[in-house]
Design an enzyme around this catalytic site. Structure first.
Site, short mmCIF file in Angstrom:
data_model
loop_
_atom_site.label_atom_id
_atom_site.label_comp_id
_atom_site.label_asym_id
_atom_site.label_seq_id
_atom_site.Cartn_x
_atom_site.Cartn_y
_atom_site.Cartn_z
CE LYS A 5 -0.33 -0.47 5.02
NZ LYS A 5 -1.20 -0.78 6.17
NE ARG A 25 -7.09 0.51 11.40
CZ ARG A 25 -5.88 0.38 10.89
NH1 ARG A 25 -4.98 1.32 11.00
NH2 ARG A 25 -5.55 -0.71 10.24
CE1 TYR A 32 11.40 31.75 4.37
CE2 TYR A 32 11.84 29.39 4.13
CZ TYR A 32 11.47 30.62 3.58
OH TYR A 32 11.16 30.70 2.25
CG MET A 74 8.49 23.68 -0.14
SD MET A 74 7.38 24.63 -1.18
CE MET A 74 6.43 25.54 0.01
C1 LIG Z 1 -0.38 -1.88 6.79
C2 LIG Z 1 -0.99 -3.16 7.27
C3 LIG Z 1 -0.19 -4.31 7.48
C4 LIG Z 1 1.33 -4.28 7.40
O1 LIG Z 1 1.89 -3.87 8.62
P1 LIG Z 1 3.48 -3.79 8.82
O2 LIG Z 1 3.63 -3.35 10.22
O3 LIG Z 1 3.98 -2.77 7.85
O4 LIG Z 1 4.03 -5.15 8.55
C5 LIG Z 1 -0.84 -5.48 7.79
N1 LIG Z 1 -2.19 -5.55 7.92
C6 LIG Z 1 -2.97 -4.45 7.76
C7 LIG Z 1 -4.45 -4.59 7.93
C8 LIG Z 1 -2.40 -3.24 7.44
O5 LIG Z 1 -3.19 -2.16 7.30
#
Ligand SMILES: *Cc1c(COP(=O)(O)O)cnc(C)c1O
Length: 339
Positions: free
Chosen positions: A34, A121, A234, A281
């Site tokens: 992701k 969650r 800055y 930046m």
């Molecule tokens: C991002 C994610 C993972 C991966 O977690 P890592 O700590 O990067 O190995 C696994 N499961 C879900 C549901 C996630 O959102």
């Protein structure tokens, strides 16, 4: 010369895949790619991980999955986050697998039921009677990096809730879970951060035999002497109290080098030098021990300069820094090694 260069070392990534496969002792490794492969480039990472033995790809959104489907016709791709109802039809056409995180079970597409065992969650309070297209059941660990007792509890809850579902693929562990909780490995594990050679525990990834995949290098674009009382950047947050040499590195917060990285160290030539003044930046300043030449290489992330250390300095995690680095060619050159 490019302002900075990002290197993605797929040899290191393959090494990390092998480390995880060994730890998994027969359970499947699913590569979490992701957020553009945690900023490393999802397509490159996915190809290397699959070739080295990962058996599926995991992403957060249907759009991320569809973007990968074009390159990976056969791979299993699981969308771990919620899908909008309008996304179900394209997901079905593309042969994606969806996580059911909130009751509504989409039809005509393979799904994984996600149980909330303590993450609080996404996830269902209890498992519904399994509809036909359920292929997996999953949950997510909230604190495998920092709370063994709570992790054990989540593992126990998940094992109990899924005890009669051994015909489905049961998957619970993330990277920290795979590395520290053998009971969480089950049938498959979804690993992200460890694939990239970054420690899920925030410490030294070498302790788990992981090799960092990302390197980030630049150079001194300008070297200048500050006289006593002169400042850089800055807000005049760094004022020389004696004559000082400083170097300007053409990388800033728009590139992902955040403003809270003032005070961290990068390597300039052979020396570690502190970042001084306000990060702007498009540039930041380093304090030099002595006059160096413009063009001197600067390692922002790489050998001896782990991303985890910058993260600790900024009070965040390597995940956040990695996903924030801008790899667009307008900002940096991206080089993939070991493909
Ligand atoms: C991002 C994610 C993972 C991966 O977690 P890592 O700590 O990067 O190995 C696994 N499961 C879900 C549901 C996630 O959102």
């Amino acid at each position: 010369m490019h302002r900075s260069e990002l290197t993605v070392d797929l040899g290191a990534l393959r090494h990390n895949v092998r480390v995880l496969l060994r730890a998994l002792a027969g359970a499947e490794l699913w590569a979490v790619v992701k957020a553009d492969g945690y900023g490393h480039g999802a397509r490159d990472v996915a190809a290397a991980a699959l070739a080295e033995g990962a058996s599926a790809l995991c992403v957060a959104t249907v759009a991320e999955a569809l973007a990968l489907r074009g390159s990976f016709r056969e791979a299993r791709i699981l969308v771990m986050g919620p899908a909008a109802s309008v996304e179900v039809a394209p997901a079905r056409t593309a042969g994606l697998e969806l996580a059911v995180v909130d009751g509504a079970v989409p039809e005509g597409v393979r799904v994984h039921l996600k149980l909330d065992t303590g993450m609080g969650r996404w996830g269902l309070g209890e498992l519904p009677a399994s509809p036909a297209e359920v292929v997996g059941v999953m949950s997510h660990l909230a604190s495998a990096d920092c709370d063994p007792a709570f992790t054990d509890l989540q593992v126990a809850r998940f094992r109990e809730a899924t005890a009669r579902l051994s015909h489905l693929t049961r998957h619970l562990a993330n990277s920290a879970g795979v590395l520290r909780f053998p009971a969480a490995r089950l049938d498959a594990a979804r690993c992200g951060i460890a694939l990239y050679g970054l420690s899920p525990f925030g410490g030294d990834a070498r302790a788990d035999d992981l090799r960092p995949v990302l390197g980030w290098r630049s150079h001194l674009a300008l070297v200048k002497r500050l006289e006593r009382g002169e400042s850089t950047g800055y807000g005049r947050r760094f004022v020389a109290d004696a004559p000082e040499w400083i170097g300007i590195v053409p990388v800033g917060y728009a590139d992902g080098f955040r403003r809270d990285l003032t005070g961290t160290s990068v390597r300039v030539g052979e020396e570690l030098c502190p970042v001084v003044g306000t990060v702007s930046m498009d540039a930041f300043a380093v304090r030099l021990e002595r006059k160096l030449d413009a063009g001197t290489p600067v390692t922002i992330v790489g050998e001896g300069v782990p991303l985890e250390r910058h993260a600790a300095h900024a009070g965040t995690i390597a995940y956040e820094l990695a996903t924030g680095i801008q790899s667009s060619p307008a900002r940096a050159r991206r080089v993939v090694r070991g493909a």
